[in-house]
Write an enzyme that holds these catalytic residues in place. Sequence first.
Site, PDB file in Angstrom:
ATOM      1  N   LYS A 214       8.043  -0.425   6.042  1.00 55.64           N
ATOM      2  CA  LYS A 214       7.403   0.858   5.784  1.00 55.64           C
ATOM      3  C   LYS A 214       8.495   1.901   5.616  1.00 55.64           C
ATOM      4  CE  LYS A 214       3.488   2.220   7.296  1.00 55.64           C
ATOM      5  NZ  LYS A 214       2.291   2.672   8.009  1.00 55.64           N
TER       6      LYS A 214
ATOM      7  N   ASP B  72      -2.896   9.596  15.242  1.00 52.06           N
ATOM      8  CA  ASP B  72      -3.441   9.427  13.885  1.00 52.06           C
ATOM      9  C   ASP B  72      -4.304   8.170  13.814  1.00 52.06           C
ATOM     10  OD1 ASP B  72      -3.902  10.180  11.290  1.00 52.06           O
ATOM     11  OD2 ASP B  72      -2.078   9.292  10.495  1.00 52.06           O
TER      12      ASP B  72
ATOM     13  N   GLY C 233       0.536   5.255   1.282  1.00 48.44           N
ATOM     14  CA  GLY C 233      -0.267   6.223   2.013  1.00 48.44           C
ATOM     15  C   GLY C 233       0.299   7.616   1.887  1.00 48.44           C
ATOM     16  N   GLY C 234      -0.213   8.534   2.735  1.00 49.58           N
ATOM     17  CA  GLY C 234       0.210   9.912   2.671  1.00 49.58           C
ATOM     18  C   GLY C 234       1.614  10.142   3.173  1.00 49.58           C
ATOM     19  N   MET C 235       2.086   9.265   4.107  1.00 43.02           N
ATOM     20  CA  MET C 235       3.407   9.474   4.679  1.00 43.02           C
ATOM     21  C   MET C 235       4.434   8.450   4.226  1.00 43.02           C
ATOM     22  SD  MET C 235       2.902  10.651   8.633  1.00 43.02           S
ATOM     23  CE  MET C 235       2.224   9.081   9.125  1.00 43.02           C
ATOM     24  N   ALA C 236       3.980   7.235   3.878  1.00 43.06           N
ATOM     25  CA  ALA C 236       4.947   6.167   3.623  1.00 43.06           C
ATOM     26  C   ALA C 236       4.346   5.141   2.676  1.00 43.06           C
ATOM     27  CB  ALA C 236       5.353   5.495   4.936  1.00 43.06           C
ATOM     28  N   THR C 237       5.225   4.283   2.149  1.00 39.79           N
ATOM     29  CA  THR C 237       4.826   3.148   1.333  1.00 39.79           C
ATOM     30  C   THR C 237       5.184   1.872   2.089  1.00 39.79           C
ATOM     31  OG1 THR C 237       5.228   4.379  -0.705  1.00 39.79           O
ATOM     32  CG2 THR C 237       5.124   1.980  -0.880  1.00 39.79           C
ATOM     33  N   VAL C 238       4.260   0.892   2.060  1.00 44.25           N
ATOM     34  CA  VAL C 238       4.466  -0.373   2.764  1.00 44.25           C
ATOM     35  C   VAL C 238       4.742  -1.468   1.743  1.00 44.25           C
ATOM     36  CG1 VAL C 238       3.488  -2.050   4.359  1.00 44.25           C
ATOM     37  CG2 VAL C 238       2.943   0.373   4.610  1.00 44.25           C
TER      38      VAL C 238
ATOM     39  N   ALA D 115       0.850  -1.190   0.000  1.00 41.27           N
ATOM     40  CA  ALA D 115       0.000   0.000   0.000  1.00 41.27           C
ATOM     41  C   ALA D 115       0.880   1.233   0.000  1.00 41.27           C
ATOM     42  CB  ALA D 115      -0.927   0.009   1.229  1.00 41.27           C
TER      43      ALA D 115
END
Length: 663
Positions: free
Chosen positions: A47, A146, A27-32, A25
């Site tokens: 991550k 969060d 996201g707004g802050m990181a990629t997993v 996935a």
Amino acid sequence: MDTQVADTLLGSLIDGRYRIRGRVARGGMATVYTATDERLERTVAVKIIHPSQAPEARARTTGFVARFTDEAKTIARLTHPNVVAVYDQGTHSGLPYLVMEYVRGRTLRDVLAERRRLNPDEALAIAEQMLAAIAAAHRAGLVHRDVKPENVLVAEAPTGGTANLVDSVVKVADFGLARAVEASADDENGNQLMATVAYVAPELVTDGHADPRTDVYSAGIVLFEMLTGRVPYDGDRPVDVAWQHVDNDVPAPSTLVPGLPKALDELVARATRRDPGARPTDAGALLAEVQAVRDDLGDADANSRTAVLRRVSDEPMAGPTMMVAAVRPAERPAWARLPEGGAPRAGRRRAEPEEGESLWSRLSALRTQVMGDPRGRMAVVAAVVVLVLVAAGGGWWFGAGRYTEAPQLVAMTKADAEAQAARAGFVLSYADPRYDEKVPKDAVLAQDPASASRIVKGDTITLTLSMGPERFPVPDVVGKEFELAEADLLAAKLVVAKGTARYDDNLPSGVVVAVNPEAGTEVKPGDKVTVILSKGKAPISVPNLVGKSLGEARTILAQLGLVLVEPPTYKDSDKPRDEVLGQSPADGSGVERGAKVKLELSKGPPLVVVPRVIDLPCQQAKQQLESQGFPVAIQFNPNGIVRFQNPENTEVPPGTPVTLGCM
């Protein structure tokens, strides 16, 4: 035409250990990513922070990466079955990464996208495990900041699948990650709001402050979404959504899904109150309330697998009821039970008395039965002893045991006082701040109750913060009459004094001409301000001396009783020497007798050299001199030869006459 850019991390080896296999996935802050730990031969999740969340990471390693590392260490120490475990951390190409437990399942966001909304028993089951994880973080002094469906993972049950959400294992991820990135952003851009706006607590919007009650609010919004299939607020811009949390109360879920029990409305309302002090103190307190609601709803029909959920209050249902499966937590498999042990328990029901039997008869029969049996008599004695001990313990608790000493918070900064109060288990409220000359701004000026005072454990302490030394600008009172100016200055807590009055050409007598210190100067209460008043226009008007000679100017000034400043100032000019070019004061200004007047005089035109024309024919010499601006006078023979001249080869003012002697 869309262009797809290949992910350069796929297949790469990070830190000589983690082989990236696939992207899960972004996201707004990181990629997993999924990865294989080649050292331990297990599948993990990696991550990696986006470059946009760590700008100039290489140049800021000491700041951003160090904070990220500290957060990772804190998360790694957080061990709980409902928390996604952190195994390792590091940096790759200057970007921080976390190595975490790989959870097979879906995010709660994916579940809601598929199901839209959940049944109450499923929503409460997920909320219990989610809050159990967050409560463990709160006990460790960590705030998530969060909480949202994207950070809640619904793991597959051992039996397979996630269709029965009550039996699924819930794990919460990203503890501390938002704080680590936000701390870096603060260094660069000031205080940023990193939490997702749909779930952000009001205090994060207004002052950026976060504590365990901030997570409680976000968890309440997640529960609202699970019950209704939507978040409470929407808008065109994120900032519009964020401020709706500040300005509005979260609506009751039953207004969107008719038939939901009142107990669920009250639970969501308590968790999402705009005032943090009115919410449960942390996730553990909210977890206890969720478990109590499951108890109440489950007890509606403990002997049936299908129950009708009713409101907790005695009020009749205003709308249709909702049929939900009364799945009891005690029936979960062992692997899915919560470690807190807070699962609802079915209460025993007291046997109903036989019809026609009086209360007195039943009590007499019970007494005879108990006292006739030695074990019964021992039980009565034991019960009496227990009651005495309970009464003594209760008396001690209410008399002294529940009290403690208030901590010393005076002179601390606001942040330090809040941290100290949180460690001691107290709630803080704030009185109106006050100015103080000695206590710096945002430090604690006073507290109630005072330090070392007797206070109930967990009670509220009211703090008064300092606004620092009071400073304000001197009011502008120039042009006001003295009485009005004095009133303005006294209202500003200043001391008023009169200075020596002076003449002024523009302001009438009695009006403020100037103040000392000047208007706008920063002063403190009690400082003295001297007021200078106008005496009106002076009795003598300065004459216009420009264009007059120095001698004429002296005569005029002497006749008026004014004094010429000696020596006057000279400047270059084409005007004749000693002609007045300027004056101070200007003409028409009012002055007193004996006032000094400064004059600016002309140095006269620059000198020129008279050329020598002796031995030249007289007419030729005349023509040459006149061409340079010298008037010529000829003596004797105009057609002769120049035998003498006056002046000759000398510097003189332009236009000086030249006499030629010709023979």
